[in-house]
Motif scaffolding. Structure first.
Motif, mmCIF file in Angstrom:
data_model
loop_
_atom_site.group_PDB
_atom_site.id
_atom_site.type_symbol
_atom_site.label_atom_id
_atom_site.label_comp_id
_atom_site.label_asym_id
_atom_site.label_seq_id
_atom_site.Cartn_x
_atom_site.Cartn_y
_atom_site.Cartn_z
ATOM 1 N N UNK A 7 0.829 -1.207 0.000
ATOM 2 C CA UNK A 7 0.000 0.000 0.000
ATOM 3 C C UNK A 7 0.863 1.256 0.000
ATOM 4 N N UNK A 8 0.359 2.273 -0.656
ATOM 5 C CA UNK A 8 0.998 3.584 -0.662
ATOM 6 C C UNK A 8 -0.097 4.634 -0.767
ATOM 7 N N UNK A 9 0.198 5.821 -0.289
ATOM 8 C CA UNK A 9 -0.734 6.944 -0.405
ATOM 9 C C UNK A 9 0.034 8.141 -0.945
ATOM 10 N N UNK A 10 -0.606 8.885 -1.833
ATOM 11 C CA UNK A 10 -0.013 10.092 -2.393
ATOM 12 C C UNK A 10 -0.904 11.265 -2.025
ATOM 13 N N UNK A 11 -0.291 12.306 -1.462
ATOM 14 C CA UNK A 11 -0.980 13.546 -1.129
ATOM 15 C C UNK A 11 -0.464 14.615 -2.080
ATOM 16 N N UNK A 12 -1.366 15.473 -2.602
ATOM 17 C CA UNK A 12 -0.967 16.473 -3.596
ATOM 18 C C UNK A 12 -1.728 17.766 -3.377
ATOM 19 N N UNK A 13 -1.043 18.906 -3.583
ATOM 20 C CA UNK A 13 -1.671 20.231 -3.566
ATOM 21 C C UNK A 13 -1.232 20.979 -4.803
ATOM 22 N N UNK A 14 -2.183 21.576 -5.511
ATOM 23 C CA UNK A 14 -1.863 22.388 -6.672
ATOM 24 C C UNK A 14 -1.988 21.615 -7.960
ATOM 25 N N UNK A 15 -1.579 22.266 -9.038
ATOM 26 C CA UNK A 15 -1.609 21.657 -10.367
ATOM 27 C C UNK A 15 -0.212 21.256 -10.788
ATOM 28 N N UNK A 16 0.193 21.661 -11.992
ATOM 29 C CA UNK A 16 1.514 21.323 -12.511
ATOM 30 C C UNK A 16 2.633 21.847 -11.619
ATOM 31 N N UNK A 17 2.456 23.010 -11.042
ATOM 32 C CA UNK A 17 3.470 23.607 -10.161
ATOM 33 C C UNK A 17 3.336 23.121 -8.716
ATOM 34 N N UNK A 18 2.409 22.249 -8.472
ATOM 35 C CA UNK A 18 2.154 21.772 -7.118
ATOM 36 C C UNK A 18 3.236 20.839 -6.605
ATOM 37 N N UNK A 19 2.960 20.302 -5.437
ATOM 38 C CA UNK A 19 3.875 19.331 -4.853
ATOM 39 C C UNK A 19 3.101 18.402 -3.947
ATOM 40 N N UNK A 20 3.724 17.293 -3.648
ATOM 41 C CA UNK A 20 3.062 16.307 -2.820
ATOM 42 C C UNK A 20 4.056 15.382 -2.163
ATOM 43 N N UNK A 21 3.526 14.283 -1.664
ATOM 44 C CA UNK A 21 4.395 13.306 -1.027
ATOM 45 C C UNK A 21 3.801 11.911 -1.188
ATOM 46 N N UNK A 22 4.696 10.945 -1.133
ATOM 47 C CA UNK A 22 4.320 9.532 -1.143
ATOM 48 C C UNK A 22 4.633 8.984 0.237
ATOM 49 N N UNK A 23 3.703 8.217 0.765
ATOM 50 C CA UNK A 23 3.931 7.544 2.040
ATOM 51 C C UNK A 23 3.563 6.077 1.887
ATOM 52 N N UNK A 24 4.481 5.235 2.302
ATOM 53 C CA UNK A 24 4.255 3.794 2.345
ATOM 54 C C UNK A 24 4.903 3.291 3.628
ATOM 55 N N UNK A 25 4.797 1.997 3.892
ATOM 56 C CA UNK A 25 5.361 1.456 5.126
ATOM 57 C C UNK A 25 6.822 1.824 5.314
ATOM 58 N N UNK A 26 7.614 1.729 4.255
ATOM 59 C CA UNK A 26 9.053 1.969 4.367
ATOM 60 C C UNK A 26 9.540 3.042 3.394
ATOM 61 N N UNK A 27 8.646 3.948 3.023
ATOM 62 C CA UNK A 27 9.016 4.997 2.076
ATOM 63 C C UNK A 27 8.238 6.270 2.378
ATOM 64 N N UNK A 28 8.952 7.366 2.481
ATOM 65 C CA UNK A 28 8.348 8.686 2.570
ATOM 66 C C UNK A 28 9.214 9.616 1.740
ATOM 67 N N UNK A 29 8.614 10.224 0.712
ATOM 68 C CA UNK A 29 9.412 11.085 -0.151
ATOM 69 C C UNK A 29 8.528 12.147 -0.804
ATOM 70 N N UNK A 30 9.085 13.345 -0.998
ATOM 71 C CA UNK A 30 8.337 14.372 -1.729
ATOM 72 C C UNK A 30 8.299 14.049 -3.221
ATOM 73 N N UNK A 31 7.207 14.463 -3.881
ATOM 74 C CA UNK A 31 7.065 14.272 -5.320
ATOM 75 C C UNK A 31 6.626 15.579 -5.968
ATOM 76 N N UNK A 32 7.051 15.748 -7.218
ATOM 77 C CA UNK A 32 6.617 16.910 -7.997
ATOM 78 C C UNK A 32 6.752 16.577 -9.475
ATOM 79 N N UNK A 33 6.148 17.423 -10.287
ATOM 80 C CA UNK A 33 6.282 17.275 -11.737
ATOM 81 C C UNK A 33 7.715 17.673 -12.096
#
Length: 146
Positions: A7-33
């Motif tokens: 399982x993993x969850x992705x949280x996101x705010x904004x559009x193309x210029x937005x940013x978010x994060x991925x959270x899983x049991x053994x992974x936490x990392x920011x994501x962006x376009x």
């Protein structure tokens, strides 16, 4: 037959210029376009994650095969390059080139070197992730045995 879930969850705010994060049991990392898709590029992105997943799965699969086949591996590093083709607004993940550098222990026979190279070319056939994308993404393996 066993079923395993990841399982993993992705949280996101904004559009193309937005940013978010991925959270899983053994992974936490920011994501962006990524910048090449006109994003800010201040986090990892799905393209890097897919390339990384393929490289990690391939590397672990080769290591397991090498252990089972008694190939004396002293070190293993896989560099990977993913290629995404852009045709107008259409993006297609086309290919991943895996370049494993397999260092054998001193004194490894020429037979073991040949076996290591053969297994390096076959390892992706046993990798869960390469099997998941097979038929859609070309996987090339270019091993170096030292």
């Amino acid at each position: 037959m066993a079923t395993h879930e990841y399982a993993a969850a992705v949280t996101w705010k904004g559009g193309r210029e937005g940013q978010g994060s991925i959270e899983a049991d053994r992974l936490q990392t920011p994501v962006s376009v990524p910048p090449e898709f006109q994003g800010p590029g201040n986090g990892t992105n799905p393209e890097e994650l897919l390339t990384s997943s393929i490289a990690a799965c391939y590397t672990m699969t080769f290591a397991i095969i090498a252990q089972n086949r008694k190939i004396p591996v002293a070190g293993l590093r896989t560099e990977a390059t993913g290629e995404v083709e852009q045709a107008g607004a259409q993006f297609t993940y086309k290919k991943v080139t895996l370049r494993p550098r397999i260092e054998l222990e001193g004194g490894a026979s020429s037979e073991l070197r040949k076996l290591a190279e053969d297994m390096a070319h076959k390892a992706d056939a046993y990798c869960i992730i390469t099997n998941a994308v097979r038929g859609k993404v070309e996987i090339l393996v270019e091993p170096t045995i030292v």
